[in-house]
Design an enzyme around this catalytic site. Sequence first.
Site, PDB file in Angstrom:
ATOM      1  CG  ASP A  90      -1.789  -1.242   1.309  1.00 15.11           C
ATOM      2  OD1 ASP A  90      -1.508  -2.218   0.594  1.00 15.11           O
ATOM      3  OD2 ASP A  90      -2.734  -1.242   2.104  1.00 15.11           O
ATOM      4  CD  GLU A 150      -0.774  -6.084   8.753  1.00 17.68           C
ATOM      5  OE1 GLU A 150      -0.943  -5.518   9.862  1.00 17.68           O
ATOM      6  OE2 GLU A 150      -1.301  -5.687   7.694  1.00 17.68           O
TER       7      GLU A 150
HETATM    8  C1  GLC Z   1      -2.915  -4.533   3.847  1.00 16.53           C
HETATM    9  C2  GLC Z   1      -1.772  -5.031   2.981  1.00 16.53           C
HETATM   10  C3  GLC Z   1      -2.336  -5.870   1.860  1.00 16.53           C
HETATM   11  C4  GLC Z   1      -3.150  -7.004   2.443  1.00 16.53           C
HETATM   12  C5  GLC Z   1      -4.214  -6.509   3.433  1.00 16.53           C
HETATM   13  C6  GLC Z   1      -4.863  -7.628   4.220  1.00 16.53           C
HETATM   14  O1  GLC Z   1      -3.769  -3.700   3.159  1.00 16.53           O
HETATM   15  O2  GLC Z   1      -1.017  -3.973   2.485  1.00 16.53           O
HETATM   16  O3  GLC Z   1      -1.312  -6.382   1.060  1.00 16.53           O
HETATM   17  O4  GLC Z   1      -3.762  -7.731   1.446  1.00 16.53           O
HETATM   18  O5  GLC Z   1      -3.629  -5.641   4.363  1.00 16.53           O
HETATM   19  O6  GLC Z   1      -3.904  -8.403   4.873  1.00 16.53           O
END
Ligand code: GLC
Length: 427
Positions: free
Chosen positions: A172, A396
């Site tokens: 992102d 994460e």
């Molecule tokens: C965030 C990450 C993306 C992922 C999402 C859910 O937005 O940047 O890559 O898919 O979280 O984990």
Amino acid sequence: MNPTLVQRAQQVLRANDRSGYTIPTAGLYPFQWNWDASVCALGWMQFDEPRAWLEIQTLFSGLWTEGDYGGGSAGLLAHITFHQPADSYFPGPDEWGTQALALRTSSISQPPLHATMVRWMLERAQDRAAAEAAVRGLLPGLLAHHRWWYRTRDPEGSGLVRILHPWETGMDNSPAWDAPLARVPATPRAYRRRDLDHVDASMRPPQSFYDRVVYLMDANRDAGFDPQRMLEAGRFQVNDIGIVCILQRASRDLAVLAARFGDEAAASEMRLHVDRTQQAVAALWSDRWQQPVSRDALTGELLDQPTSAGLLSAYAGFGFDIAPAVQAGLDETAYGVASTRRTAPTYDAPRYWRGPVWQHINLLISQGLAEQGQAALAARIRDSSVRLFERSGFHEYYHPETGSGLGGRDFSWTAATYLHWIAGQPA
Ligand code: GLC
């Protein structure tokens, strides 16, 4: 293999299971996310094969069809599918303008790694008959989705697809998006972010970023989700090296799957795209960082940032020699490939895609290097990941220097990556 960690990883997936799909983590991400789903499926495959196939089938139940919004976007697989309501996330189901869909989704996509994951799952399946039936059922949706990428995001057939929203890259707030995003207006409308209810602001993108991604989200709705109008109006258009690599690999795998299941025409169609991209990708090489990088599709300028996205080029099979760049990056950190090189001026150790280590990306980079004959380098990445999982569990993302866990906890694709890559393939 560590039996306690295996058990904990399975528990993470079970706890995040919402009958038929896996949320990334409770609170912060309460819906089904696109590329997360297929990585989760790899994890499920290790202990519950029917559940693994179901994950991808559930994701593809949200694929846009000819009946949706004039049909131009048929084959769009959205980055979020809103199977059930939840109010702990912004932008939720009511924000995208997609109320007319039978199954509500966002209006943007995410890295299309599914055909590759499906092929890996097929190769590992114990229940061969069920796996073959599942793949046969998934093939039309996979093909429709790949065709959507090439048709709507590279209508001129340049070989390099473009993305219209930073969230489509899955990375992102990568520093590669800073320059093109600076030209996007901030949204004038009021909204309330929910991510900061769950995670400290130092680990999340700033407000100026959110103001622009909201603007871009609303622009898709204003264009009626018509791909041509979206391209004409698009203020943010990037040839993301991450998507280019992931799509390339997935199209090669999709060609293999299509041929295996008797669709030779689809297989050669995919191979044509693969050849075209192979020709075009040389334009993305960065002499400065010795790896391919993304490009601003509106200005033609390289977005010359050393992010892990370009290191997926071995996984894509492009043939660049990225071993020296990977080696140099590993020497700068303690726990694997960082999302942005530590020596880059834009590096920010705890902030999302500007420094932290993401385990599924390390898996894909390592896999690509192993296939390119770089076994020692691939093993070095895997060993750092083993240390990171054992030290910090399933977060994460992680601090590349200290290894501490960051962002959401009990994170599904991280646990799934462990099950597939470490527990499923003993060293
Ligand atoms: C965030 C990450 C993306 C992922 C999402 C859910 O937005 O940047 O890559 O898919 O979280 O984990």
